[in-house]
Motif scaffolding. Structure first.
Motif, PDB file in Angstrom:
ATOM      1  N   ASN A 177      11.745   0.277 -10.197  1.00 48.06           N
ATOM      2  CA  ASN A 177      10.503  -0.208 -10.807  1.00 48.06           C
ATOM      3  C   ASN A 177       9.327   0.728 -10.521  1.00 48.06           C
ATOM      4  O   ASN A 177       8.285   0.620 -11.162  1.00 48.06           O
ATOM      5  CB  ASN A 177      10.180  -1.626 -10.321  1.00 48.06           C
ATOM      6  N   PHE A 178       9.514   1.672  -9.582  1.00 50.74           N
ATOM      7  CA  PHE A 178       8.495   2.700  -9.319  1.00 50.74           C
ATOM      8  C   PHE A 178       9.012   4.092  -9.702  1.00 50.74           C
ATOM      9  O   PHE A 178       8.554   5.102  -9.168  1.00 50.74           O
ATOM     10  CB  PHE A 178       8.097   2.693  -7.840  1.00 50.74           C
ATOM     11  N   PHE A 179       9.970   4.160 -10.643  1.00 50.78           N
ATOM     12  CA  PHE A 179      10.624   5.435 -10.913  1.00 50.78           C
ATOM     13  C   PHE A 179       9.663   6.519 -11.392  1.00 50.78           C
ATOM     14  O   PHE A 179       9.754   7.671 -10.974  1.00 50.78           O
ATOM     15  CB  PHE A 179      11.758   5.268 -11.929  1.00 50.78           C
ATOM     16  N   ASP A 180       8.731   6.180 -12.253  1.00 57.50           N
ATOM     17  CA  ASP A 180       7.801   7.197 -12.748  1.00 57.50           C
ATOM     18  C   ASP A 180       7.025   7.831 -11.599  1.00 57.50           C
ATOM     19  O   ASP A 180       6.836   9.057 -11.556  1.00 57.50           O
ATOM     20  CB  ASP A 180       6.830   6.592 -13.771  1.00 57.50           C
ATOM     21  N   GLU A 181       6.590   7.003 -10.667  1.00 55.22           N
ATOM     22  CA  GLU A 181       5.867   7.502  -9.500  1.00 55.22           C
ATOM     23  C   GLU A 181       6.770   8.362  -8.614  1.00 55.22           C
ATOM     24  O   GLU A 181       6.379   9.443  -8.147  1.00 55.22           O
ATOM     25  CB  GLU A 181       5.305   6.325  -8.707  1.00 55.22           C
TER      26      GLU A 181
ATOM     27  N   LEU B 154       1.675  -7.747 -17.588  1.00 56.17           N
ATOM     28  CA  LEU B 154       1.663  -6.618 -16.654  1.00 56.17           C
ATOM     29  C   LEU B 154       3.014  -5.903 -16.747  1.00 56.17           C
ATOM     30  O   LEU B 154       3.860  -6.004 -15.864  1.00 56.17           O
ATOM     31  CB  LEU B 154       1.412  -7.109 -15.226  1.00 56.17           C
ATOM     32  N   PRO B 155       3.242  -5.170 -17.832  1.00 57.90           N
ATOM     33  CA  PRO B 155       4.569  -4.610 -18.081  1.00 57.90           C
ATOM     34  C   PRO B 155       5.019  -3.563 -17.077  1.00 57.90           C
ATOM     35  O   PRO B 155       6.231  -3.319 -16.940  1.00 57.90           O
ATOM     36  CB  PRO B 155       4.430  -4.002 -19.488  1.00 57.90           C
ATOM     37  N   ASN B 156       4.089  -2.938 -16.359  1.00 57.21           N
ATOM     38  CA  ASN B 156       4.441  -1.845 -15.457  1.00 57.21           C
ATOM     39  C   ASN B 156       4.480  -2.243 -13.992  1.00 57.21           C
ATOM     40  O   ASN B 156       4.600  -1.386 -13.123  1.00 57.21           O
ATOM     41  CB  ASN B 156       3.449  -0.685 -15.644  1.00 57.21           C
TER      42      ASN B 156
ATOM     43  N   TYR C  50      17.000   5.966  -2.914  1.00 54.45           N
ATOM     44  CA  TYR C  50      15.538   6.007  -2.750  1.00 54.45           C
ATOM     45  C   TYR C  50      15.003   4.582  -2.821  1.00 54.45           C
ATOM     46  O   TYR C  50      15.059   3.936  -3.857  1.00 54.45           O
ATOM     47  CB  TYR C  50      14.889   6.862  -3.831  1.00 54.45           C
ATOM     48  N   GLY C  51      14.470   4.114  -1.680  1.00 55.46           N
ATOM     49  CA  GLY C  51      13.858   2.787  -1.625  1.00 55.46           C
ATOM     50  C   GLY C  51      14.738   1.788  -0.907  1.00 55.46           C
ATOM     51  O   GLY C  51      15.733   1.322  -1.469  1.00 55.46           O
TER      52      GLY C  51
ATOM     53  N   SER D 248       0.804  -1.216   0.000  1.00 55.92           N
ATOM     54  CA  SER D 248       0.000   0.000   0.000  1.00 55.92           C
ATOM     55  C   SER D 248       0.838   1.267   0.000  1.00 55.92           C
ATOM     56  O   SER D 248       0.311   2.358  -0.208  1.00 55.92           O
ATOM     57  CB  SER D 248      -0.955   0.005   1.200  1.00 55.92           C
ATOM     58  N   GLY D 249       2.147   1.153   0.233  1.00 58.45           N
ATOM     59  CA  GLY D 249       3.001   2.333   0.205  1.00 58.45           C
ATOM     60  C   GLY D 249       3.169   2.924  -1.176  1.00 58.45           C
ATOM     61  O   GLY D 249       3.594   4.066  -1.316  1.00 58.45           O
ATOM     62  N   ALA D 250       2.852   2.169  -2.218  1.00 57.69           N
ATOM     63  CA  ALA D 250       3.019   2.641  -3.592  1.00 57.69           C
ATOM     64  C   ALA D 250       1.657   2.882  -4.222  1.00 57.69           C
ATOM     65  O   ALA D 250       0.810   1.987  -4.258  1.00 57.69           O
ATOM     66  CB  ALA D 250       3.806   1.615  -4.410  1.00 57.69           C
TER      67      ALA D 250
END
Length: 423
Positions: A392-396, A256-258, A330-331, A88-90
């Motif tokens: 893997n969450f770089f865009d966010e 699920l590419p993203n 970060y992360g 839920s953090g993302a």
């Protein structure tokens, strides 16, 4: 095939597999010995900083009969009774699970029981509940189950195995849908787990597995998704072969590419239902064959690329530090811990790590012992560079850190190739 398959029992190092845990083919090919690592989620308390951590060899192998990338299961049995990762953090995962809940609800109808094995903080089942579904979570981590309970999700606290399946079936009835998201890749004994699925799943039920896909790992150099808790990176072929032992067939799959660098959502149904495969199943199996997933040379080339990336990253970070720049990671993610441990990227490069998960604040990364702070430390300590371990969450992350970019901050994104990103 019989569901009573017998695993080989021969003398062998405990840090290597002597047979594939999915298709049972002998002697998976060792292609990337990553060295000794503490478990990637075993963050260090301040009072334990001077104490040695338990560590285990992390030897990446691949089955050249089914394309399963795998490591030996060496984690102590009760390690996941207290867990630190929550999805839920993302924001990415919150929207993803809302979409997934719609898919599950359409298959379960209003009366079918949906069981989520490894339900974590209940994010997926809470979304199912909002659609009027009947649900039950199964998870061994009592601390995380409390978070799920707070969302209104009922959780049976236990590891999943045939005995748990009998217990749950007796209390709640058989499941129309059993789902597991980013949990199946944690299972050391897949055949024992599948025996439990066979017990709990209704005759017309569906078993849905969501996991990162090994082909994406290869294509995008995602070796960091290999760690002791992630004992398997699945090809679609490996799931087809595993299901066959239990009279289950892969009848559909979603790309699920993203999600987590490239994942797949795999639907298995009992052969007796006569459900036909959708065309995408064969399409993705053909992709894996054409991509060389059953060939040694594919993995040798991956290792060469990974080691070149490590050398390039160390040089990039050394150059940035030589300019007097402050660098934060970060992360404090499990995959990030594999990357910085294997590449030797420690406090000499990274001043601290930040993470949105409050359970990790005040702790230190395993192996490298880098302090973990809240994301707000980006504003208070003003690093010049953010090394994105959770790439893997770089865009966010990039969208959330506009203030960092506005003051001239830059990101280092390590994979699939090292890249310096500015505003």
């Amino acid at each position: 095939m019989s569901s009573q398959a017998v695993l080989r029992t021969v003398d062998a190092p405990t840090d290597r597999l002597v047979q594939c845990r999915a298709c049972l083919a002998p002697d998976p090919y060792l292609f990337l010995p990553l060295g000794d690592h503490a478990p990637a989620q075993m963050l260090i308390k301040p009072e334990d900083l001077e104490r040695p951590q338990p560590s285990f060899p992390l030897n990446a192998q691949v089955c050249l009969e089914c394309g399963l990338v795998e490591v030996a299961d060496q984690i102590p049995p009760d390690f996941f009774r207290h867990y630190l990762y929550v999805p839920s953090g993302a924001a990415t995962m919150q929207s993803h699970f809302r979409e997934f809940a719609d898919v599950l609800a359409s298959h379960a109808a209003s009366t079918g029981l949906i069981v989520d094995i490894g339900c974590n903080d209940g994010l997926l089942l809470a979304a199912c509940n909002a659609l009027g579904c009947k649900t039950l979570g199964i998870d061994p981590a009592a601390n995380i189950a409390e978070l799920a309970n707070a969302r209104g999700v009922d959780v049976h606290v236990a590891y999943f195995n045939p005995e748990t399946a009998v217990d749950v079936a007796d209390k709640h009835g058989k499941a129309k849908i059993i789902v597991t998201t980013n949990t199946f890749n944690h299972i050391g004994d897949l055949h024992n787990f599948m025996r439990g699925i066979d017990i709990l799943l209704s005759e017309d039920g569906m078993f849905v597995i969501e996991v990162p896909r090994a082909k994406e790992l290869i294509d995008h150099n995602e070796f960091d998704n290999i760690y002791h808790e992630h004992v398997s990176e699945f090809s679609l072929l490996s799931l087809v072969k595993l299901g066959a032992f239990f009279d289950l067939d892969v009848t559909d799959v979603h790309r699920l590419p993203n999600i987590h660098g490239g994942s797949m959502r795999v639907f298995l149904t009992r052969n007796a239902t006569g459900t036909a495969r959708t065309p995408i199943v064969q399409e993705m199996l053909d992709e894996e064959a054409a991509g060389g997933m059953l060939e040694e040379s594919t993995y040798q080339a991956l290792v060469e690329r990974v080691d070149a990336i490590g050398a390039e990253l160390r040089q990039m970070l050394s150059d940035l530090k030589a300019q007097g720049l402050k660098i934060a990671g970060y992360g404090a993610s499990a995959r990030g811990n594999t990357l910085i441990t294997y590449f030797g990227i420690g406090p000499q490069y990274l001043d601290f790590l930040v993470d949105k998960n409050v359970l990790k604040h005040g702790l230190y990364s395993p192996n490298t012992r880098i302090p973990i702070k809240p994301v707000e430390a980006i504003e208070t300590e003003k690093p010049d560079i953010l090394f994105v371990l959770a790439w893997n969450f770089f865009d966010e992350i990039r969208a959330q850190q506009q203030a960092f970019l506005d003051r001239g901050g830059k990101f280092v994104v390590p994979l699939p190739r090292p890249t310096l990103v500015s505003g």
